[in-house]
Design a protein around this motif. Structure first.
Motif, PDB file in Angstrom:
ATOM      1  N   PHE A 183      36.304 -24.884  -0.467  1.00 17.93           N
ATOM      2  CA  PHE A 183      35.139 -25.551   0.405  1.00 17.93           C
ATOM      3  C   PHE A 183      35.631 -26.763   1.032  1.00 17.93           C
ATOM      4  O   PHE A 183      34.941 -27.123   2.277  1.00 17.93           O
ATOM      5  CB  PHE A 183      34.218 -25.947  -0.698  1.00 17.93           C
ATOM      6  CG  PHE A 183      33.444 -27.164  -0.298  1.00 17.93           C
ATOM      7  CD1 PHE A 183      32.479 -27.185   0.720  1.00 17.93           C
ATOM      8  CD2 PHE A 183      33.346 -28.227  -1.181  1.00 17.93           C
ATOM      9  CE1 PHE A 183      31.882 -28.211   0.767  1.00 17.93           C
ATOM     10  CE2 PHE A 183      32.731 -29.362  -0.836  1.00 17.93           C
ATOM     11  CZ  PHE A 183      31.961 -29.585   0.236  1.00 17.93           C
ATOM     12  N   LEU A 184      36.505 -27.483   0.571  1.00 15.05           N
ATOM     13  CA  LEU A 184      36.688 -28.811   1.015  1.00 15.05           C
ATOM     14  C   LEU A 184      37.563 -28.822   2.433  1.00 15.05           C
ATOM     15  O   LEU A 184      37.463 -29.670   3.363  1.00 15.05           O
ATOM     16  CB  LEU A 184      38.127 -29.520   0.190  1.00 15.05           C
ATOM     17  CG  LEU A 184      37.390 -30.020  -0.797  1.00 15.05           C
ATOM     18  CD1 LEU A 184      38.437 -30.670  -1.962  1.00 15.05           C
ATOM     19  CD2 LEU A 184      36.315 -31.060  -0.931  1.00 15.05           C
ATOM     20  N   THR A 185      38.373 -27.670   2.751  1.00 16.99           N
ATOM     21  CA  THR A 185      38.749 -27.380   4.036  1.00 16.99           C
ATOM     22  C   THR A 185      37.942 -26.449   5.140  1.00 16.99           C
ATOM     23  O   THR A 185      38.248 -25.987   6.063  1.00 16.99           O
ATOM     24  CB  THR A 185      40.034 -26.708   4.053  1.00 16.99           C
ATOM     25  OG1 THR A 185      40.029 -25.660   3.155  1.00 16.99           O
ATOM     26  CG2 THR A 185      40.992 -27.779   3.232  1.00 16.99           C
ATOM     27  N   SER A 186      36.652 -26.553   4.779  1.00 22.55           N
ATOM     28  CA  SER A 186      35.541 -25.787   5.594  1.00 22.55           C
ATOM     29  C   SER A 186      34.577 -26.925   6.259  1.00 22.55           C
ATOM     30  O   SER A 186      34.974 -27.948   6.384  1.00 22.55           O
ATOM     31  CB  SER A 186      34.642 -24.712   4.909  1.00 22.55           C
ATOM     32  OG  SER A 186      33.882 -25.784   3.766  1.00 22.55           O
TER      33      SER A 186
ATOM     34  N   GLN B  11      35.529 -37.717   1.877  1.00 22.20           N
ATOM     35  CA  GLN B  11      34.218 -38.288   1.864  1.00 22.20           C
ATOM     36  C   GLN B  11      33.982 -37.969   0.256  1.00 22.20           C
ATOM     37  O   GLN B  11      32.923 -38.544  -0.231  1.00 22.20           O
ATOM     38  CB  GLN B  11      33.023 -37.431   2.723  1.00 22.20           C
ATOM     39  CG  GLN B  11      32.538 -36.065   2.396  1.00 22.20           C
ATOM     40  CD  GLN B  11      31.434 -35.515   3.321  1.00 22.20           C
ATOM     41  OE1 GLN B  11      31.685 -35.656   4.582  1.00 22.20           O
ATOM     42  NE2 GLN B  11      30.408 -35.486   2.600  1.00 22.20           N
ATOM     43  N   MET B  12      34.355 -36.854  -0.283  1.00 26.10           N
ATOM     44  CA  MET B  12      34.331 -36.376  -1.463  1.00 26.10           C
ATOM     45  C   MET B  12      35.099 -37.490  -2.454  1.00 26.10           C
ATOM     46  O   MET B  12      34.465 -37.724  -3.635  1.00 26.10           O
ATOM     47  CB  MET B  12      34.968 -35.056  -1.860  1.00 26.10           C
ATOM     48  CG  MET B  12      34.004 -33.883  -1.091  1.00 26.10           C
ATOM     49  SD  MET B  12      32.344 -33.875  -1.693  1.00 26.10           S
ATOM     50  CE  MET B  12      31.608 -33.395  -0.362  1.00 26.10           C
TER      51      MET B  12
ATOM     52  N   GLY C 130      25.387 -45.025   1.057  1.00 29.69           N
ATOM     53  CA  GLY C 130      24.973 -44.329   2.268  1.00 29.69           C
ATOM     54  C   GLY C 130      25.408 -42.982   2.436  1.00 29.69           C
ATOM     55  O   GLY C 130      26.604 -42.820   2.417  1.00 29.69           O
ATOM     56  N   ASN C 131      24.760 -41.805   2.656  1.00 32.72           N
ATOM     57  CA  ASN C 131      25.322 -40.594   2.734  1.00 32.72           C
ATOM     58  C   ASN C 131      26.257 -39.760   1.673  1.00 32.72           C
ATOM     59  O   ASN C 131      26.543 -38.594   1.985  1.00 32.72           O
ATOM     60  CB  ASN C 131      26.180 -40.432   4.069  1.00 32.72           C
ATOM     61  CG  ASN C 131      25.404 -40.751   5.416  1.00 32.72           C
ATOM     62  OD1 ASN C 131      24.066 -40.165   5.501  1.00 32.72           O
ATOM     63  ND2 ASN C 131      25.782 -41.500   6.538  1.00 32.72           N
ATOM     64  N   VAL C 132      26.376 -40.483   0.645  1.00 33.42           N
ATOM     65  CA  VAL C 132      26.683 -39.780  -0.669  1.00 33.42           C
ATOM     66  C   VAL C 132      25.979 -38.715  -0.983  1.00 33.42           C
ATOM     67  O   VAL C 132      26.546 -37.754  -1.468  1.00 33.42           O
ATOM     68  CB  VAL C 132      27.012 -40.646  -1.733  1.00 33.42           C
ATOM     69  CG1 VAL C 132      27.479 -40.182  -3.022  1.00 33.42           C
ATOM     70  CG2 VAL C 132      28.313 -41.838  -1.182  1.00 33.42           C
TER      71      VAL C 132
ATOM     72  N   LEU D 231      35.818 -34.140 -10.593  1.00 39.84           N
ATOM     73  CA  LEU D 231      36.678 -33.207 -10.361  1.00 39.84           C
ATOM     74  C   LEU D 231      36.932 -32.847  -8.800  1.00 39.84           C
ATOM     75  O   LEU D 231      38.128 -32.608  -8.178  1.00 39.84           O
ATOM     76  CB  LEU D 231      36.331 -31.745 -10.972  1.00 39.84           C
ATOM     77  CG  LEU D 231      37.259 -30.536 -10.924  1.00 39.84           C
ATOM     78  CD1 LEU D 231      38.833 -30.681 -11.453  1.00 39.84           C
ATOM     79  CD2 LEU D 231      36.736 -29.342 -11.482  1.00 39.84           C
ATOM     80  N   THR D 232      35.849 -32.667  -7.880  1.00 41.43           N
ATOM     81  CA  THR D 232      36.044 -32.743  -6.888  1.00 41.43           C
ATOM     82  C   THR D 232      36.701 -33.639  -5.998  1.00 41.43           C
ATOM     83  O   THR D 232      37.496 -33.594  -5.146  1.00 41.43           O
ATOM     84  CB  THR D 232      34.554 -32.682  -6.098  1.00 41.43           C
ATOM     85  OG1 THR D 232      34.013 -31.484  -6.609  1.00 41.43           O
ATOM     86  CG2 THR D 232      34.751 -32.354  -4.554  1.00 41.43           C
ATOM     87  N   GLY D 233      36.514 -34.979  -6.347  1.00 38.91           N
ATOM     88  CA  GLY D 233      37.437 -36.009  -6.030  1.00 38.91           C
ATOM     89  C   GLY D 233      39.069 -35.960  -6.267  1.00 38.91           C
ATOM     90  O   GLY D 233      40.000 -36.077  -5.426  1.00 38.91           O
ATOM     91  N   ASN D 234      39.211 -35.215  -7.501  1.00 36.94           N
ATOM     92  CA  ASN D 234      40.664 -35.082  -7.627  1.00 36.94           C
ATOM     93  C   ASN D 234      41.195 -33.799  -6.827  1.00 36.94           C
ATOM     94  O   ASN D 234      42.247 -33.829  -6.187  1.00 36.94           O
ATOM     95  CB  ASN D 234      40.554 -34.438  -9.115  1.00 36.94           C
ATOM     96  CG  ASN D 234      41.086 -35.515 -10.491  1.00 36.94           C
ATOM     97  OD1 ASN D 234      40.661 -36.638 -10.133  1.00 36.94           O
ATOM     98  ND2 ASN D 234      41.717 -35.274 -11.064  1.00 36.94           N
TER      99      ASN D 234
END
Length: 765
Positions: A85-88, A103-104, A141-143, A169-172
């Protein structure tokens, strides 16, 4: 009706969000808002805060076991889905540089970054970023867009994956896809289900919620600082950590957007210290985080719509509507500053520090009008635009970045990392792990294959694993007899056990009796604990005798003996009151060492006021900053996760046992001290007695016979609140009734056991 605004609209389409369409709200021709209970009675003690986020709010039900559900997840498969997902990119919110990673990282950082060491509140543990007020802070903002982008993954895994765990986990995963080696990840965070009305985030009030107000608009409104920046007494109000209202850390433009790097450095050091980070960790986090992504400031704040909590209904929980162009991508507005720190914003490297120190920087302004910095050298490297192919932009630094270069101590750390990229990588990796796991408590709560159990990280308050057999029921019975034969008063035993356990904070799962830290610095040296010193010395003799004679490799910890002593004393006190009761005791606590105890961090657990033990610090008036002792008492009850009946019963029992820190008679409304009676409640609710202040402030009081004027008892505000507050008095009257004694003893023993077991994550989920 619920307490919502009664400003009327002139249309049936409800175009004004958060407004009530009903009439009858004009007083004297002026629009009015119905006052809340706190408006009518601003000094009322809000006991109802103890009952927030109860089981009624939880849609998963009381039988749901999150640990079991989480452990069914294939973590590696989940991470691959997240990384895919992150590279989409999706049209409604395109990714910068084709990568949602930066942003994550910001989302995860801001979820965890609310943590503060003073009271352990904040942090990523319950995903409070989803609720007001945090979701609608300017700094977030926008989080809301980041979380909404993750919904398909959250939806797929359902209740087995909490938002709190998914956010971290998404941040990692974001760090990992950009080449950064993370230190580890532990699951186990369980979501809250309602907004937090209890946590104090500051004294400021934002009067105009119709606009998303930027931090530079907080001048003369921010009341959390004492003195002026540069003064010796310049300090941030406790327990706050963020430097300004509605921020996670500090204003990136400098204090009140004044562009002062050294003033910014002072704010950074204050706030990051309050968030349990030292100078090296602070630099590692800032420099590491700013190696990725960009800041957004293409549209003035005055043109941006309202935050999520009061945005129009049709936006479905998304806020900060941007009217310019597509409202996103190259038109995005977040904190007002525009640009990237490095030429390659999606790759882990040392370019941030290299550029910061290689070039001189000058102040300029973003398209949104925010203060930022750009290289003086026009030949400095450029950074690609996040959305426009082929366009190259100047590098950007914030005032908070320049602060790291100009502050002497931060500069030393920066130069260390400049010269040793591996050391920088390791420091950021460990600091990020600490940031995102700091509020999780003992490692027994950690879940998943990537948790780190092999390292004793000091901030985790480690307790060595028991390498011996735990005592059994027969041992417990024998040890009780030995303890009661020491000649120590039941009052002293109860006081010592409670003193060990009462340090616990449900907020960040720190403190408590496990570990035996009551016998170690700094706790052994606190004035409130002086009464425990001879008790602990006597209990050590029992420990030494048992451990020297026990068969089968059994050992008993000092931590267990401290709690067991209190339980044994209470059983005697209950029997003496005519209500024989077995007080539960669960063995298995272990002792830690002085070397594994972070004295500086544990000092934050030292109470300014502790109503349970009728304690006020010698410097209470200065440190309390206008907060009444009973308000601090309520706060401590909240940190112990007590209900109002539990709180009331505990205090009544502790007063019956005279568990006051100094052995004084305040609140000991009985001539049968050390017996578990309900005398505290019968005296407190008596109509034959009246109270009078014993000092100008009313911190101590006397209880006098209405007819004779004779002083019968003395008390503090921590005692009388259970008779003066309507909510607490209603409970006290139950325990004071003719049928209240047995009910009180049962409630007290249950609440006592709850407090003794709050930190036993080794035996509970």
């Amino acid at each position: 009706m619920l307490n919502i605004s009664h400003d009327k609209t002139n249309t049936k389409t409800f175009e004004m969000p958060g407004k009530c369409p009903f009439g009858g709200d004009r007083i004297g021709g002026v629009e009015s808002t119905p006052p809340a209970l706190s408006d009518w009675y601003p000094n009322r003690l809000k006991v109802e805060l103890l009952h927030q986020n109860g089981p009624q709010a939880n849609p998963l039900g009381e039988d749901f076991n999150y640990a079991e559900a989480f452990n069914t997840i294939d973590l590696e498969a989940l991470k691959q889905e997240i990384k895919g997902f992150l590279t989409s990119s999706v049209e409604w919110w395109p990714s910068d540089y084709g990568n949602y990673g930066p942003q994550m990282i910001r989302m995860a950082w801001h979820s965890a970054g609310t943590y503060r060491i003073a009271d352990g509140r904040g942090g990523a543990g319950e995903a409070m970023q989803r609720f007001a007020p945090i979701e609608s802070w300017w700094d977030n903002g926008n989080v809301d867009k980041s979380r909404r982008l993750l919904w398909p993954i959250k939806q797929k895994y359902g209740s087995a994956l909490s938002w709190a765990d998914l956010i971290v986990l998404t941040g990692n995963c974001a760090l990992e896809i950009m080449g950064f080696p993370t230190y580890g990840f532990a699951g186990g965070r369980q979501d809250a289900w309602e907004a937090d009305n209890a946590t104090y985030w500051g004294p400021e009030v934002v009067h105009d919620l119709s606009k998303a107000e930027a931090p530079d608009k907080m001048v003369n409104r921010d009341k959390r600082w004492r003195g002026q920046n540069g003064d010796a007494d310049y300090d941030l109000e406790n327990p706050l950590a963020a430097s300004h209202q509605a921020l996670i850390y500090v204003n990136p433009e400098g204090p009140y957007a004044n562009g002062d790097p050294l003033g910014s450095a002072r704010d950074i050091r204050t706030t990051f210290t309050r968030m349990a980070m030292n100078d090296e960790e602070t630099v590692a986090l800032i420099a590491g985080g700013h190696a990725f992504g960009k800041s957004h400031g293409m549209v003035p704040a005055t043109e941006i719509g309202m935050p999520p909590e009061i945005a129009p209904m049709e936006l479905m929980g998304l806020g900060w509507h941007n009217p310019k162009g597509s409202g996103n991508a190259e038109n995005t507005m977040t904190n007002g500053i525009e640009g990237s720190w490095t030429p390659n914003p999606t790759q882990w490297d040392n370019d941030y520090l290299t550029n910061l120190f290689k070039f001189e920087w000058k102040q300029t302004k973003s398209p949104a009008g925010a203060l930022q910095w750009t290289p003086v050298d026009e030949n400095a490297p450029k950074t690609p635009d996040a959305h426009i192919p082929g366009q190259m932009n100047a590098l950007m630094m914030m005032t908070t970045d320049i602060a790291l270069k100009l502050d002497p101590e931060y500069r030393k750390v920066c130069e260390k990392f400049l010269n040793d990229f591996d050391a920088f990588t390791q420091a950021f990796s460990k600091a990020w792990y600490k940031l995102t796991h700091r509020d999780m408590g003992p490692r027994e709560r950690y879940l998943g294959p990537e948790k780190r159990n092999e390292d004793d990280l000091l901030w985790q308050d480690p307790i060595p694993v028991a390498d011996y057999a735990i005592i059994d029921a027969a041992d417990v019975a024998a040890l009780k007899q030995q303890i009661m034969g020491l000649g120590i008063s039941p009052s002293d035993l109860v006081f010592t056990a409670f003193s060990a356990a009462v340090t616990h904070r449900h907020s960040d799962k720190r403190g408590g009796a496990n570990g035996g830290r009551l016998a170690l610095a700094p706790q052994k040296d606190w004035a409130v604990n002086r009464r425990t010193v001879p008790v602990i010395e006597a209990l050590r003799t029992v420990q030494e005798k048992f451990n020297g004679q026990a068969a089968g490799g059994k050992q008993v910890s000092l931590a267990d003996l401290i709690v067991l002593g209190g339980c044994a004393a209470l059983e005697k006190a209950a029997a003496d009151a005519g209500t024989p009761t077995e007080v539960p005791f669960t063995p298995g606590r272990r002792d830690t060492t002085q070397e594994l105890t972070d004295i500086e961090m544990f000092t934050w657990l030292k109470p300014v006021a502790d109503g349970f033990r009728n304690y006020l610090d010698a410097g209470f008036n200065e440190m309390a900053q206008g907060v009444a002792p009973e308000e601090m008492f309520l706060d401590k009850a909240h940190l112990l996760s007590l209900t109002a009946p539990e709180w009331t019963a505990l205090v009544g029992g502790l007063r019956a046992m005279n568990a006051n820190h100094d052995g004084s008679k305040h609140g000991v409304f009985t001539d049968r001290e050390g017996v578990l009676t309900n005398d505290f409640f019968t005296v407190l609710t008596s109509t034959d007695l009246e109270w009078k202040k014993a000092d100008a402030q009313g911190l101590t009081l006397t209880l006098n016979d209405r007819k004779t004027g004779e002083t019968r008892f003395t008390a503090t505000r921590a005692d009388l609140v259970f008779g003066s507050n309507s909510h607490l008095r209603a409970v006290a009257e139950v325990y004071a009734g003719s049928d209240g004694h047995k009910r009180f003893v049962k409630a007290f023993v249950k609440a006592w056991d709850k407090v003794m077991m709050l930190d036993r994550y080794d035996v509970k989920a």
